[in-house]
Design a protein around this motif. Sequence first.
Motif, PDB file in Angstrom:
ATOM      1  N   HIS A 195       0.846  -1.208   0.000  1.00 29.29           N
ATOM      2  CA  HIS A 195       0.000   0.000   0.000  1.00 29.29           C
ATOM      3  C   HIS A 195       0.874   1.248   0.000  1.00 29.29           C
ATOM      4  O   HIS A 195       1.326   1.711   1.047  1.00 29.29           O
ATOM      5  N   CYS A 247      -7.369   3.573  -2.123  1.00 31.14           N
ATOM      6  CA  CYS A 247      -7.955   4.444  -1.103  1.00 31.14           C
ATOM      7  C   CYS A 247      -9.207   5.112  -1.676  1.00 31.14           C
ATOM      8  O   CYS A 247      -9.232   6.310  -1.931  1.00 31.14           O
ATOM      9  N   ASP A 256       1.513   2.644   3.554  1.00 33.91           N
ATOM     10  CA  ASP A 256       0.663   3.794   3.237  1.00 33.91           C
ATOM     11  C   ASP A 256       1.520   5.033   2.973  1.00 33.91           C
ATOM     12  O   ASP A 256       1.089   6.150   3.190  1.00 33.91           O
ATOM     13  N   HIS A 263       1.251   5.213  -1.897  1.00 32.93           N
ATOM     14  CA  HIS A 263       0.821   6.242  -2.849  1.00 32.93           C
ATOM     15  C   HIS A 263       2.112   6.750  -3.496  1.00 32.93           C
ATOM     16  O   HIS A 263       2.745   7.686  -3.016  1.00 32.93           O
ATOM     17  N   HIS A 269      -6.500  -0.917   5.370  1.00 26.36           N
ATOM     18  CA  HIS A 269      -6.417  -0.386   6.736  1.00 26.36           C
ATOM     19  C   HIS A 269      -7.046  -1.313   7.783  1.00 26.36           C
ATOM     20  O   HIS A 269      -6.365  -1.865   8.599  1.00 26.36           O
TER      21      HIS A 269
HETATM   22 ZN    ZN Z   1      -3.697   5.063   1.513  1.00 29.76          ZN
END
Ligand code: ZN
Length: 518
Positions: free
Chosen positions: A68, A271, A420, A70, A355
């Motif tokens: 995960h 997301c 994340d 970005h 998450h």
């Molecule tokens: Zn995220």
Amino acid sequence: MKNIDLILYNGDILTIDENLSTANWIAVDKGSIIDIGNNDEYKKYINNAKEKIDLMGKTVLPGFYDSHVHLVQTGLNLLSVDLSDVQSIVELQERIRKATYKKPEGQLIRGIGYDDLRVSECRMPTRYELDKCAPNHPVWINRVEYHISSINSMALNSLNIPFDLEGIIRDERGLPDGRLTGKASAYIRGQILNNFSDSIRKKGVNKALDLAISKGVTTVGALEGGFVFHNRDAEFIINNNTKFPIDINLFYQTIDVDMVKGKQLNRIGGCIFLDGSFGSRNAALKEDYSDQKNNKGRLFFSQEELNEFILNAHKENLQITVHAIGDRAIEQILNSYEYALTKYKRENHRHRIEHFELPSDEHIKRAKDLELVLSMQPSYEYYWGDKGDLYDKRLGERRKKTNPFKKIVESGLIIAGGSDSDVTKIDPLLGIHTAVNHPNKEYSISPIEAIKLFTINGAYSVFEEDIKGSIEIGKWADLVVLDKNPLKVKKEEIKDINVELTLKQGYIIFKNKGDIDG
Ligand SMILES: [Zn+2]
């Protein structure tokens, strides 16, 4: 005997195969593992190997997955001016002025991490203040959570902002003073990101990947595009996917099933926000926030809307994932997956939840019955999980229920580990460390289970367990060499283990200054 490309020998190799077996040497040819074994057997290859690496007792694991990330955002941030520690607008001005020396005039300077509540003026800077330190560069300052921003006159003049857009703050003469909130901030964000050339994205992403590789990562799950980010980020990954030094699996953050099908992608989402975050008190909870009465956060979709999207994507044979943090959001996505799977049974879908921070025991059971994959971020607990930290402030006693890794693993569910990034740094060893040293001891998992989160489970979570995720004959030679064995050091020291080498399909793509002769 025929020639082979590479032999790694004299190591402490954790294969993470089904039996969690260990070995001492690996033979590699044409990017794949062709043999593996113990003791002196490697000698049959040693004279025929083009390259030899004496591991000198170092530990080898399968190359890490970060499930995960970005990625484009992380990359662009690496090219931005970090303002997270400035104490005043004057200090911000100095920081921006310095940045102007390093950039040709006319090129955008982007500031990130600015927190108006932590500077002495307690506000965003105006365009006049930004003009003073950067008259000849467009400047764009983002508040730490990206929903409020400031631009200088040069940026303002280059963007066509509709006069009556909601959220433009004005000076005494009625002119925009450079500070933008709400719709206006989102509007200029879209405009600026749309103007970002792909060569800037490339520069940023390559920087981010270099950092990831130095942490042993050989495969990244990149969650790109959509409302908070920009679809051009996702398009950039699609268009360049063969050119990156490691593998990038794209999750396109959209609910537009036709668009994703049209691009021949086999997964959708990322997301897609069902709720917000604990930090901004908009993750959807069943009970009030402990530090704010009458606030249970919020859901961004109705159950019907979500059911429709999930069913639609599910029927189209896509793998789906969405962002759900609070117990109320988790419940909502479980309802939707149940709805879709009841209507259309489908084996081996591997739908995910990103998450899954505050599930109940019931949620875990339902997720197991649905055969979901959970994409979780152990390092959150490292930063937010202790007494007095964010979880404690926002959730009170409920902080003892966050990220219950052990319960989830014992239920038989698969957890894929991630960072994340840019929320936390890409660093699988820190993730492994935290999963082993959970602030709530009863949720800690063993080092070997924690390693699986970032190797074989990551592979499983994107249907790649047949080619990657463990060290086995026939799989790709994606490997990471560590200076210490995470199963043998004190568990409090896992995070201090260093990456010595990272190999992608048999090629060394990172080498620490250590003493391995590669
Ligand atoms: Zn995220």
